[in-house]
Design a protein around this motif. Structure first.
Motif, short mmCIF file in Angstrom:
data_model
loop_
_atom_site.label_atom_id
_atom_site.label_comp_id
_atom_site.label_asym_id
_atom_site.label_seq_id
_atom_site.Cartn_x
_atom_site.Cartn_y
_atom_site.Cartn_z
N TYR A 1 125.39 19.20 -16.37
CA TYR A 1 124.21 18.82 -17.15
C TYR A 1 123.22 18.17 -16.18
N PHE A 2 121.94 18.38 -16.42
CA PHE A 2 120.96 17.85 -15.49
C PHE A 2 119.63 17.57 -16.19
N ARG A 3 118.84 16.69 -15.56
CA ARG A 3 117.60 16.21 -16.16
C ARG A 3 116.75 15.54 -15.09
N ILE A 4 115.51 15.20 -15.44
CA ILE A 4 114.68 14.33 -14.61
C ILE A 4 114.89 12.90 -15.10
N GLY A 5 115.22 12.03 -14.18
CA GLY A 5 115.50 10.65 -14.54
C GLY A 5 114.47 9.69 -13.99
N PRO A 6 114.78 8.40 -13.98
CA PRO A 6 113.85 7.39 -13.47
C PRO A 6 113.38 7.70 -12.05
N GLN A 7 112.14 7.32 -11.78
CA GLN A 7 111.53 7.52 -10.45
C GLN A 7 111.40 9.00 -10.11
N ASN A 8 111.40 9.85 -11.17
CA ASN A 8 111.26 11.30 -10.99
C ASN A 8 112.34 11.89 -10.09
N ARG A 9 113.55 11.39 -10.24
CA ARG A 9 114.69 11.93 -9.50
C ARG A 9 115.41 12.98 -10.36
N LEU A 10 115.87 14.04 -9.72
CA LEU A 10 116.74 15.01 -10.39
C LEU A 10 118.14 14.41 -10.47
N MET A 11 118.68 14.38 -11.68
CA MET A 11 120.03 13.86 -11.90
C MET A 11 120.90 15.00 -12.40
N LEU A 12 122.13 15.07 -11.89
CA LEU A 12 123.07 16.10 -12.32
C LEU A 12 124.45 15.50 -12.44
N GLY A 13 125.15 15.87 -13.49
CA GLY A 13 126.50 15.38 -13.70
C GLY A 13 127.44 16.50 -14.09
N GLY A 14 128.73 16.24 -13.94
CA GLY A 14 129.74 17.21 -14.30
C GLY A 14 131.12 16.63 -14.13
N ARG A 15 132.12 17.40 -14.46
CA ARG A 15 133.49 16.94 -14.38
C ARG A 15 133.95 16.83 -12.92
N GLY A 16 134.48 15.66 -12.58
CA GLY A 16 135.13 15.50 -11.29
C GLY A 16 136.64 15.54 -11.48
#
Length: 417
Positions: free
Chosen positions: A282-297
């Motif tokens: 899953y991914f989005r634009i977050g604070p400070q216009n950073r690209l954020m991405l997450g997933g299962r580790g």
């Protein structure tokens, strides 16, 4: 680079909270200051009920302050399945969860960077497209503001050419989760909730009323108790509830701030995205216009950025190289085998809800409001209430079989066409 979450780096300090050092009596005791606990306590207090909320650490220390901040309506099951298994009230509740959260933010003026920019669920393989179309159609038939996006439209929305199609749900959006936790904490305090941090409950017994015990000898006596600790339930509090879900780590990373040119290409509408692979990201634009991405580790807690290499490769798969990573963090998600949440009431006056399976932002906030209504008026809860807390089988081996399952599902994802 930092192992501190971007949320902690960009959120203002929350209200200063005392530790409980006395014994109290209250109508309702809530254990756990995440979205569920804070929402329940807030709505109860607004109705005139006395509430004490105990948090073992600080509000948002668990999954509520560490997640991806995507506000997604619905449950893992599609609407027709929800109707068949649980009834139309459950389906209506599931479809309203994002609206409940955004309405609460607006009503109270909560500062949490709320953006109702929709949510996209994508498929990168042709085999995934029929199920996504069916899901969208079932919600559309119930009046949801949703649309299909073909491969070209998906590329325009995401800035990546990896996807074959997907659907856009305009009921959804995103928030800054730690800001939301801290804003809800302030709102609950203003409504009259007594909130104590660094106050873990290590014993819970029924003696006519419920009595919660703390290590320092303090107690809270209450008519009703909500255990809202979800994946962060300790064996001292409730060993059965702790073993009712599988603790799956969600790894997240954030890039350097994107340039103006990159922001016109990468998620230009600021619409968060989730993939529909078995082990998707899953991914989005977050604070400070950073690209954020997450997933299962994996199922071991990471000790450094090297453990996030697989998640970083997902960013490169989507957008190529050149996006340096600056933040790495993780949080625990409570998973169930059927991807359905559990509501338990093993004894009169005791309630626990757990297992939000990655939908916790909207779901647990809306559920908190519904639990408050249940305590106040007896309104039926949106999922069946189980009298027995059922443990996950072979819980002690979950890191072994969980890791094997993740590897197996990743292999199947690669083999899909």
């Amino acid at each position: 680079m930092s192992m501190t979450s971007l949320w902690y780096a960009t959120a203002p300090a929350g209200p200063a909270l005392p530790q409980l050092e006395e014994s109290l009596k209250t109508d309702v005791l809530v254990i756990g200051a995440g979205f569920q606990g804070l929402s329940t306590a807030l709505h109860l207090a607004e109705a005139g009920t006395s509430v004490v909320l105990l948090e073992a650490h600080e509000p948002g220390e668990g999954g509520s302050g560490r997640n991806g901040g995507q506000v997604i309506p619905g449950l893992k099951d599609d609407p027709d399945t929800l109707d068949r298994l649980f009834g139309e009230d459950t389906t209506e509740f599931a479809g309203s969860t994002a609206t409940v959260l955004f309405d609460l933010v607006e009503r109270l003026g909560l500062d949490c960077d709320a953006e109702r920019t929709g949510w996209i669920q994508t498929g990168d393989k042709h085999v995934l497209i029929p199920a996504l179309r069916q899901r969208m159609s079932e919600w559309k038939a119930r009046g949801a503001d949703v649309d299909w996006l073909d491969a070209g439209e998906m590329a325009a929305y995401t800035g990546s050419t990896r996807f074959k199609g997907g659907w856009l749900d305009r009921r959804a959006g995103q928030i800054h989760p730690l800001k939301l936790v801290r804003a809800l904490t302030a709102a609950a305090l203003a409504a009259g909730v007594k909130i104590y941090a660094r106050s873990p409950v290590t014993g819970l017994t029924r003696k006519g009323h419920w009595v919660a015990s703390l290590p320092n000898g303090s107690t809270v006596t209450a008519d009703r108790v909500l255990t809202a600790t979800n994946r962060y339930t300790t064996p001292e509090l409730d060993p059965d509830l702790m073993r009712a879900t599988l603790p799956a780590n969600s790894f997240q990373i954030a890039t350097r701030p994107l340039s103006a040119e990159e922001l016109t290409r990468i998620l230009p509408h600021r619409t968060p995205v989730s993939e529909n692979r078995r082990v998707g990201t899953y991914f989005r634009i977050g604070p400070q216009n950073r690209l954020m991405l997450g997933g299962r580790g994996d199922f071991a807690d990471p000790q450094g950025p090297a453990r996030f290499a697989m998640i970083q490769r997902e960013v490169e798969w989507l957008y190529g190289k050149g996006l340096e990573m600056e933040h790495y963090w993780f949080g625990a998600v409570a998973m169930t085998r059927d991807h359905r949440m559990r509501i338990f009431s093993p004894e009169t006056g005791l309630l626990a809800a757990t297992g939000f399976n990655g939908r916790g932002v909207a779901l647990s906030t809306a559920l908190g409001k519904r639990i408050a209504e249940h305590f106040l008026t007896g309104r039926t809860l949106p999922m069946p209430v189980q009298k027995t807390v059922t443990r996950m089988p072979l819980y002690g081996l979950h890191r072994v079989y969980g890791t094997l399952a993740i590897d197996y599902y990743r292999l199947r994802d690669r083999l899909d066409r």
